[in-house]
Motif scaffolding. Structure first.
Motif, short mmCIF file in Angstrom:
data_model
loop_
_atom_site.label_atom_id
_atom_site.label_comp_id
_atom_site.label_asym_id
_atom_site.label_seq_id
_atom_site.Cartn_x
_atom_site.Cartn_y
_atom_site.Cartn_z
N ARG A 251 6.12 31.22 66.86
CA ARG A 251 6.34 32.35 65.97
C ARG A 251 5.28 33.42 66.21
O ARG A 251 4.12 33.10 66.46
N ASP A 252 5.71 34.67 66.12
CA ASP A 252 4.79 35.76 66.44
C ASP A 252 4.03 36.22 65.20
O ASP A 252 4.25 35.74 64.08
N VAL A 253 3.13 37.17 65.41
CA VAL A 253 2.26 37.63 64.32
C VAL A 253 3.07 38.26 63.20
O VAL A 253 2.73 38.10 62.02
N ASP A 254 4.16 38.97 63.53
CA ASP A 254 4.97 39.61 62.49
C ASP A 254 5.53 38.58 61.51
O ASP A 254 5.67 38.87 60.31
N HIS A 255 5.84 37.40 62.00
CA HIS A 255 6.30 36.34 61.09
C HIS A 255 5.25 36.05 60.03
O HIS A 255 5.57 35.92 58.83
N TYR A 256 3.99 35.95 60.44
CA TYR A 256 2.92 35.62 59.50
C TYR A 256 2.56 36.81 58.61
O TYR A 256 2.17 36.63 57.45
N ARG A 257 2.72 38.01 59.12
CA ARG A 257 2.55 39.20 58.26
C ARG A 257 3.56 39.15 57.11
O ARG A 257 3.22 39.38 55.94
N ARG A 258 4.81 38.89 57.46
CA ARG A 258 5.86 38.82 56.43
C ARG A 258 5.58 37.69 55.45
O ARG A 258 5.78 37.85 54.23
N GLN A 259 5.13 36.56 55.97
CA GLN A 259 4.84 35.43 55.09
C GLN A 259 3.71 35.77 54.13
O GLN A 259 3.78 35.46 52.93
N ALA A 260 2.64 36.41 54.62
CA ALA A 260 1.53 36.79 53.75
C ALA A 260 2.00 37.74 52.66
O ALA A 260 1.57 37.62 51.49
N SER A 261 2.88 38.66 53.02
CA SER A 261 3.42 39.59 52.02
C SER A 261 4.26 38.87 50.99
O SER A 261 4.13 39.10 49.77
N THR A 262 5.13 37.97 51.43
CA THR A 262 5.98 37.21 50.52
C THR A 262 5.16 36.35 49.57
O THR A 262 5.49 36.23 48.38
N LEU A 263 4.06 35.79 50.07
CA LEU A 263 3.21 34.93 49.25
C LEU A 263 2.28 35.72 48.33
O LEU A 263 1.61 35.14 47.47
#
Length: 388
Positions: A251-263
């Protein structure tokens, strides 16, 4: 047994021109080259990253596996599985090497180059950084069979922990007397003269809260998603720096950006989604209070990141990943969590911050003494002597 007063001639076979295994092997060879009882040579490709940098000889007769075009890179990689082990064995014979030490094991093609090795008379050893391969190249069943066959054939095998001794013995049925623990040494990326406050200003990091660093290539098994979830379970004032890139099969960095925002923790996380140059690495570690290695339990290797953190005397938070957990349990350089889930990681964060608040003294000097490259070279040299 060889005469300990006669320098042994050792060739290190290095399939990849760089990377984590390349850096480890470079540091071990440099330490070996400083000894009087071993002559060391790197058997490498023409684009080997550390040519001529630290006192050991190089022979760049291996075929390069690098190319800018992905299709040609894959072809070179596959071709190299056949060509490079045989070239290394031929060179070992023609130069009368005492030991051929494989930093990389081309197990896929072991039946192809095994007969040449058997006829060479050269002793062969290998560093099993990963006892089992996480991903197959062509066929998992075939590759596991050939990897086991190589392990049983080798004169000696090196691992980084007692856990890996047990893992290797169980996986391949190798006698434990043939498996030797040589710990991972510390990694330096140069001296850092600036203060943490100055570095935080340079990297635009907060000065009013603790800073944790998650560093290196972002792969799924490194469990960044679990660490982000753990941030939601602690009230500690914490800022997380994620320095490195992902993608490819992961998974790329954008996946974790989105996850951080969702959390709801996006404001607590700073992403630096690129390769960190050598001159910048020490600055990021020195700017942080601690280093996060929340890797999943399936991660059974040692970590270069842990050994960069130890060099810059930054405590590590490790999960239940067995080799990392064993390292921190053996020498107090951080906090070992009870698992790799968000709750266990959050508990580890709490312990880490409580220790920092209390001024806990970590055993970095003991770690530096016990796991130095000089000590690792001594252990390795002793094993060479025992098989000759």
């Amino acid at each position: 047994m060889a005469d300990s007063g006669v320098p042994l001639r050792v060739g290190f076979y290095i399939f990849f021109p760089g990377g984590g295994i390349g850096r480890y092997t470079h540091n071990l060879m440099a330490a070996m080259a400083r000894r009087d009882d071993a002559g060391v040579e790197a058997l490498c490709t023409p684009d080997y990253e550390w040519v001529g940098t630290d006192g050991y000889a190089t022979w760049d007769g291996l075929a390069s596996i690098s190319h800018d075009i992905a299709t040609l890179r894959r072809w070179r990689f596959l071709k190299g599985q056949f060509v490079n082990p045989t070239r290394a064995i031929d060179h070992a014979v023609s130069t009368a090497l005492d030991v051929l030490h494989l930093a990389n094991i081309n197990h896929l093609t072991f039946p192809y180059w095994r007969s040449k090795l058997e006829g060479s008379g050269v002793r062969v050893v290998a560093s099993a950084h990963d006892v089992k391969r996480r991903k197959s190249i062509i066929s998992r069943r075939w590759e596991d069979r050939q990897l086991k066959a190589f392990y049983r054939y080798a004169d000696a095998l090196f691992v980084h922990s007692e856990y890996q001794v047990r893992e290797l013995a169980a996986f391949a049925g190798v006698d434990r007397d043939h498996i030797h623990v040589v710990p991972h040494g510390l990694y330096s990326h140069g001296a850092v003269d600036a203060s943490p406050a100055t570095l935080r200003e340079k990297w635009d990091l907060p000065r009013d809260r603790r800073v944790a660093l998650f560093f290196g290539q972002i792969r799924d098994e490194k469990n960044l998603d679990g660490l982000l979830r753990a941030l939601t379970l602690t009230d500690r004032p914490l800022h997380l720096v994620v320095a490195g890139s992902g993608g490819g099969r992961h998974r790329d960095v954008d996946h974790y950006r989105r996850q951080a925002s969702t959390l709801g923790v996006a404001e607590q996380v700073r992403f630096i989604p690129r390769y960190i140059e050598d001159g910048e690495v020490g600055e990021l570690f020195a700017a942080a209070d601690w280093v996060a290695l929340p890797y999943r339990s399936v991660f059974t290797s040692q970590s270069g990141v842990l050994n960069v953190a130890a060099h810059y005397e930054r405590p590590v938070l490790v999960s239940a990943a067995p080799v990392l957990h064993e390292t921190v349990q053996d020498c107090d350089i951080g906090v070992a969590c009870s698992g790799d889930g968000p709750e266990a990681l959050a508990g580890g964060i709490e312990t880490m911050h409580r220790r920092l608040d209390d001024g806990h003294e970590y055993a970095f000097e003991d770690y530096r003494r016990r796991f130095s490259w000089q000590e690792n070279a001594r252990r390795t040299r002793e094993v060479y002597e025992s098989i000759l």
